[in-house]
Design a protein around this motif. Structure first.
Motif, PDB file in Angstrom:
ATOM      1  N   ARG A  92       0.839  -1.193   0.000  1.00  0.00           N
ATOM      2  CA  ARG A  92       0.000   0.000   0.000  1.00  0.00           C
ATOM      3  C   ARG A  92       0.880   1.251   0.000  1.00  0.00           C
ATOM      4  O   ARG A  92       1.686   1.457   0.906  1.00  0.00           O
ATOM      5  CB  ARG A  92      -0.942  -0.005   1.206  1.00  0.00           C
ATOM      6  N   SER A  93       0.712   2.091  -1.002  1.00  0.00           N
ATOM      7  CA  SER A  93       1.484   3.321  -1.131  1.00  0.00           C
ATOM      8  C   SER A  93       0.990   4.364  -0.132  1.00  0.00           C
ATOM      9  O   SER A  93      -0.207   4.444   0.161  1.00  0.00           O
ATOM     10  CB  SER A  93       1.362   3.861  -2.560  1.00  0.00           C
ATOM     11  N   ARG A  94       1.904   5.168   0.383  1.00  0.00           N
ATOM     12  CA  ARG A  94       1.519   6.233   1.313  1.00  0.00           C
ATOM     13  C   ARG A  94       1.028   7.483   0.586  1.00  0.00           C
ATOM     14  O   ARG A  94       0.372   8.334   1.175  1.00  0.00           O
ATOM     15  CB  ARG A  94       2.686   6.574   2.236  1.00  0.00           C
ATOM     16  N   ILE A  95       1.369   7.611  -0.703  1.00  0.00           N
ATOM     17  CA  ILE A  95       0.858   8.721  -1.505  1.00  0.00           C
ATOM     18  C   ILE A  95       0.160   8.163  -2.738  1.00  0.00           C
ATOM     19  O   ILE A  95       0.380   7.006  -3.123  1.00  0.00           O
ATOM     20  CB  ILE A  95       1.975   9.700  -1.929  1.00  0.00           C
ATOM     21  N   CYS A  96      -0.688   8.978  -3.349  1.00  0.00           N
ATOM     22  CA  CYS A  96      -1.412   8.565  -4.550  1.00  0.00           C
ATOM     23  C   CYS A  96      -0.443   8.429  -5.723  1.00  0.00           C
ATOM     24  O   CYS A  96       0.196   9.399  -6.138  1.00  0.00           O
ATOM     25  CB  CYS A  96      -2.489   9.591  -4.881  1.00  0.00           C
ATOM     26  N   LYS A  97      -0.337   7.213  -6.270  1.00  0.00           N
ATOM     27  CA  LYS A  97       0.560   6.996  -7.400  1.00  0.00           C
ATOM     28  C   LYS A  97       0.082   7.732  -8.644  1.00  0.00           C
ATOM     29  O   LYS A  97       0.876   8.181  -9.463  1.00  0.00           O
ATOM     30  CB  LYS A  97       0.659   5.492  -7.701  1.00  0.00           C
ATOM     31  N   GLY A  98      -1.241   7.841  -8.799  1.00  0.00           N
ATOM     32  CA  GLY A  98      -1.789   8.526  -9.968  1.00  0.00           C
ATOM     33  C   GLY A  98      -1.449  10.007  -9.970  1.00  0.00           C
ATOM     34  O   GLY A  98      -0.967  10.548 -10.966  1.00  0.00           O
ATOM     35  N   ARG A 130     -11.785   3.465  -4.842  1.00  0.00           N
ATOM     36  CA  ARG A 130     -12.261   2.076  -4.900  1.00  0.00           C
ATOM     37  C   ARG A 130     -11.752   1.364  -6.143  1.00  0.00           C
ATOM     38  O   ARG A 130     -11.762   0.139  -6.206  1.00  0.00           O
ATOM     39  CB  ARG A 130     -13.792   2.059  -4.883  1.00  0.00           C
ATOM     40  N   MET A 131     -11.315   2.123  -7.148  1.00  0.00           N
ATOM     41  CA  MET A 131     -10.799   1.494  -8.367  1.00  0.00           C
ATOM     42  C   MET A 131      -9.386   0.944  -8.176  1.00  0.00           C
ATOM     43  O   MET A 131      -9.001  -0.023  -8.827  1.00  0.00           O
ATOM     44  CB  MET A 131     -10.806   2.498  -9.522  1.00  0.00           C
ATOM     45  N   ASN A 132      -8.628   1.598  -7.305  1.00  0.00           N
ATOM     46  CA  ASN A 132      -7.299   1.131  -6.932  1.00  0.00           C
ATOM     47  C   ASN A 132      -6.902   1.882  -5.667  1.00  0.00           C
ATOM     48  O   ASN A 132      -6.818   3.108  -5.682  1.00  0.00           O
ATOM     49  CB  ASN A 132      -6.278   1.397  -8.046  1.00  0.00           C
ATOM     50  N   PRO A 133      -6.657   1.184  -4.552  1.00  0.00           N
ATOM     51  CA  PRO A 133      -6.376   1.858  -3.281  1.00  0.00           C
ATOM     52  C   PRO A 133      -5.046   2.604  -3.255  1.00  0.00           C
ATOM     53  O   PRO A 133      -4.758   3.291  -2.275  1.00  0.00           O
ATOM     54  CB  PRO A 133      -6.382   0.708  -2.264  1.00  0.00           C
ATOM     55  N   ASN A 134      -4.247   2.480  -4.309  1.00  0.00           N
ATOM     56  CA  ASN A 134      -3.011   3.256  -4.404  1.00  0.00           C
ATOM     57  C   ASN A 134      -3.196   4.514  -5.252  1.00  0.00           C
ATOM     58  O   ASN A 134      -2.229   5.213  -5.558  1.00  0.00           O
ATOM     59  CB  ASN A 134      -1.867   2.419  -4.965  1.00  0.00           C
ATOM     60  N   THR A 135      -4.423   4.787  -5.662  1.00  0.00           N
ATOM     61  CA  THR A 135      -4.792   6.066  -6.269  1.00  0.00           C
ATOM     62  C   THR A 135      -5.845   6.709  -5.369  1.00  0.00           C
ATOM     63  O   THR A 135      -6.325   6.087  -4.421  1.00  0.00           O
ATOM     64  CB  THR A 135      -5.340   5.892  -7.697  1.00  0.00           C
ATOM     65  N   ILE A 148      -5.563  -7.438  -9.916  1.00  0.00           N
ATOM     66  CA  ILE A 148      -5.417  -6.237 -10.745  1.00  0.00           C
ATOM     67  C   ILE A 148      -4.572  -5.191 -10.024  1.00  0.00           C
ATOM     68  O   ILE A 148      -3.665  -4.594 -10.605  1.00  0.00           O
ATOM     69  CB  ILE A 148      -6.803  -5.686 -11.117  1.00  0.00           C
ATOM     70  N   TRP A 149      -4.850  -4.977  -8.757  1.00  0.00           N
ATOM     71  CA  TRP A 149      -4.107  -3.971  -7.985  1.00  0.00           C
ATOM     72  C   TRP A 149      -2.658  -4.375  -7.779  1.00  0.00           C
ATOM     73  O   TRP A 149      -1.780  -3.510  -7.689  1.00  0.00           O
ATOM     74  CB  TRP A 149      -4.790  -3.736  -6.643  1.00  0.00           C
ATOM     75  N   GLU A 150      -2.402  -5.666  -7.714  1.00  0.00           N
ATOM     76  CA  GLU A 150      -1.020  -6.138  -7.551  1.00  0.00           C
ATOM     77  C   GLU A 150      -0.135  -5.650  -8.688  1.00  0.00           C
ATOM     78  O   GLU A 150       1.066  -5.424  -8.510  1.00  0.00           O
ATOM     79  CB  GLU A 150      -0.997  -7.667  -7.477  1.00  0.00           C
ATOM     80  N   PHE A 151      -0.734  -5.474  -9.870  1.00  0.00           N
ATOM     81  CA  PHE A 151       0.024  -5.038 -11.045  1.00  0.00           C
ATOM     82  C   PHE A 151      -0.329  -3.610 -11.466  1.00  0.00           C
ATOM     83  O   PHE A 151      -0.176  -3.234 -12.619  1.00  0.00           O
ATOM     84  CB  PHE A 151      -0.188  -6.039 -12.191  1.00  0.00           C
ATOM     85  N   ASP A 152      -0.818  -2.819 -10.501  1.00  0.00           N
ATOM     86  CA  ASP A 152      -1.103  -1.390 -10.685  1.00  0.00           C
ATOM     87  C   ASP A 152      -2.184  -1.111 -11.719  1.00  0.00           C
ATOM     88  O   ASP A 152      -2.194  -0.057 -12.365  1.00  0.00           O
ATOM     89  CB  ASP A 152       0.169  -0.613 -11.059  1.00  0.00           C
ATOM     90  N   GLY A 153      -3.114  -2.047 -11.891  1.00  0.00           N
ATOM     91  CA  GLY A 153      -4.249  -1.807 -12.770  1.00  0.00           C
ATOM     92  C   GLY A 153      -5.380  -1.105 -12.047  1.00  0.00           C
ATOM     93  O   GLY A 153      -5.393  -0.972 -10.819  1.00  0.00           O
TER      94      GLY A 153
END
Length: 242
Positions: free
Chosen positions: A3-9, A37-42, A100-105
């Motif tokens: 889990r990223s601490r900042i939004c990757k997007g 909800r589409m990706n918890p790292n965004t 999907i999230w494992e590969f940044d989708g």
């Protein structure tokens, strides 16, 4: 999944470090900025403020699109309890999301017993076609393990359910479509082809286009293609079973 601490997007698109977790994220949550909800790292800026951030309602991006459909679900729903059927669908969504999230989708849509995922936006990766394919394989692995456990109690061995997956890669329009009902998604031939490839895939099968094979050769070297007549396409499309 880490889990990223900042939004990757936001970081990749604007170089703005929007906090997602930890004390620094608390003021942002007060304004509704939290993991998407589409990706918890965004974050929800990527999801809900696309037009403001990108200064356009839609943009052209190079993406890989994945469709996955749970096969046998409708038939089983006639013979299993409502709770079991609901749990099967929840399992499918959960395992697809994790893969999907494992590969940044981006888990863009869930429709009935099917999902749509997008790779390479808003988190860019040059190897997005390979990432989509690796996510597809992970979906198959995860769903098979989960359904075997889930159906044992119902006296079934898990073979009654399967997942069909289709993937294409290429240019698509990504953005906000519709006015009365705003929909953040991708549209274009690449999306249609991936959806039709998924429809042609058998349970447990992954069908990809030639473009995917050429972009992810390390994952598709041993694959052989054949022509498929897909709905909405005048000419047969060559697809490769993975």
């Amino acid at each position: 999944m880490s889990r990223s601490r900042i939004c990757k997007g936001c970081w990749e698109q604007m170089r703005i470090p929007v906090p997602l977790r930890g004390p620094a994220s608390i003021p942002f949550r007060a304004f509704g900025i939290r993991p998407s909800r589409m990706n918890p790292n965004t974050c929800t800026i990527c999801e809900l403020m696309f037009t403001r951030v990108m200064k356009a309602r839609k943009i052209t991006v190079d993406v890989s699109v994945l469709f996955a459909d749970l096969r046998g679900y409708t038939a089983l729903s006639q013979s299993l309890s409502a709770d079991t059927v609901s749990s099967l669908l929840d399992d499918f969504y959960d395992e697809c999301a994790a893969a999907i999230w494992e590969f940044d989708g981006l888990l863009n849509k869930t429709v009935g017993d099917a999902i749509m995922a997008i790779f390479n936006f808003p988190i860019p990766h040059p190897d997005h076609a390979e990432r989509a394919l690796l996510a597809a394989r992970e979906i198959q692995r995860r769903c098979q393990s989960r359904r075997e456990v889930r159906l044992q109690g119902a006296g079934l061995d898990g073979s009654e359910l399967g997942v069909g997956i289709g993937i294409d890669t290429g240019e698509a329009s990504f953005g906000e479509f519709g006015r009365s009902h705003r929909d953040l998604t991708a549209i274009g031939t690449v999306v249609n082809t991936a959806a039709r490839a998924q429809s042609a895939a058998e349970a447990g099968q992954i069908l990809v286009t030639r473009a995917v094979c050429e972009s992810a050769q390390s994952q598709t070297a041993a694959s052989e293609g054949r022509k498929y007549s897909l709905k909405g396409f005048e000419k047969p499309i060559e697809l490769y079973a993975i």
